[in-house]
Design a protein around this motif. Sequence first.
Motif, PDB file in Angstrom:
ATOM      1  N   ASP A 139       0.860  -1.181   0.000  1.00 12.89           N
ATOM      2  CA  ASP A 139       0.000   0.000   0.000  1.00 12.89           C
ATOM      3  C   ASP A 139       0.893   1.226   0.000  1.00 12.89           C
ATOM      4  N   LYS A 140       0.506   2.223  -0.794  1.00 14.04           N
ATOM      5  CA  LYS A 140       1.345   3.416  -0.890  1.00 14.04           C
ATOM      6  C   LYS A 140       1.446   4.143   0.450  1.00 14.04           C
ATOM      7  N   HIS A 141       0.319   4.164   1.208  1.00  9.62           N
ATOM      8  CA  HIS A 141       0.334   4.940   2.458  1.00  9.62           C
ATOM      9  C   HIS A 141       1.198   4.283   3.535  1.00  9.62           C
ATOM     10  N   ALA A 142       1.621   3.018   3.306  1.00 10.50           N
ATOM     11  CA  ALA A 142       2.522   2.385   4.266  1.00 10.50           C
ATOM     12  C   ALA A 142       3.917   2.982   4.161  1.00 10.50           C
ATOM     13  N   GLN A 143       4.154   3.668   3.069  1.00  5.44           N
ATOM     14  CA  GLN A 143       5.452   4.320   2.845  1.00  5.44           C
ATOM     15  C   GLN A 143       5.354   5.707   3.454  1.00  5.44           C
ATOM     16  N   ASN A 144       6.230   6.017   4.411  1.00  2.00           N
ATOM     17  CA  ASN A 144       6.085   7.330   5.045  1.00  2.00           C
ATOM     18  C   ASN A 144       6.558   8.483   4.169  1.00  2.00           C
ATOM     19  N   ASP A 145       6.146   9.653   4.464  1.00  4.22           N
ATOM     20  CA  ASP A 145       6.307  10.915   3.730  1.00  4.22           C
ATOM     21  C   ASP A 145       6.361  10.766   2.221  1.00  4.22           C
ATOM     22  N   THR A 146       7.411  11.256   1.573  1.00  2.57           N
ATOM     23  CA  THR A 146       7.388  11.368   0.113  1.00  2.57           C
ATOM     24  C   THR A 146       7.257  10.016  -0.582  1.00  2.57           C
ATOM     25  N   ALA A 147       6.476  10.007  -1.656  1.00  3.15           N
ATOM     26  CA  ALA A 147       6.326   8.778  -2.434  1.00  3.15           C
ATOM     27  C   ALA A 147       7.673   8.419  -3.057  1.00  3.15           C
TER      28      ALA A 147
END
Length: 244
Positions: A139-147
């Motif tokens: 999931d993208k939101h599991a990656q903190n701050d900047t994509a």
Amino acid sequence: MGFDIETARITALPDEAFYISDFINEGEESRLLQKVKSAPLPRWTQLSRRRLQTWPSALTESNALLASPLPDWLRDPIIEPRFNELGLFNDAPHQAPNHVLVNEYCPGQGIMPHEDGAAYFPLVATVSLGAPIVLDMYDKHAQNDTAAKAGDARPIENGPRYRILQERRSLLVTRGKMYTDLLHGIAETRRDEKLGPESICNWELLRDKEAYQQGWFERETRTSLTYRDVLHVAKIGNTMKFLR
Ligand SMILES: O=C(O)CCC(=O)C(=O)O
């Protein structure tokens, strides 16, 4: 009657993803591997965790591709006739892929979770050669701050949301939200484990489930051909005019 891509749909995934285990035959696989291996050394970019060839060339700083055809060995038989018969790139701006990354992973190598970004039409078609590997989707939101962008990614604390086992000679297609809303990566490991119908979302589509019944396999060198359509193509003539 042609092949119906719907029979290859990975139904466990939230948006469009397809897996075809026998996309190319053994002769085609060894010819492709031979071509990859016989490329002159300057064709390779050595990265810390894999090596890479970029065909026909790397994108410019503004994410454009300088117009140039793909070499015949990357077109035949993958694009012509197979992708064309499946109508895979029919909705893409150039109705065909114009860019291929060749990634080679030795045991223990991988690629950090990342997204491929806005330079490409949101459709990726990956042919796997030489050995199987597990692709992890996060999931993208599991990656903190900047994509994260390819090559500029950081590890993710939570595990992957989905895992796709790619056998040698297979084709994996991801598009739509699979492309835009998830990150993908390959673990830096010498052994892919915890494999089974519960954890591998394309388990039912595998060619040889038996080979993975024990729940793990040792990595061997795996090569991937990643086909995409770069949205912005610059004609070389125009670029020369601009440079003058
Ligand atoms: O080798 C693969 O299957 C993945 C490659 C990849 O993620 C990429 O080229 O962005």
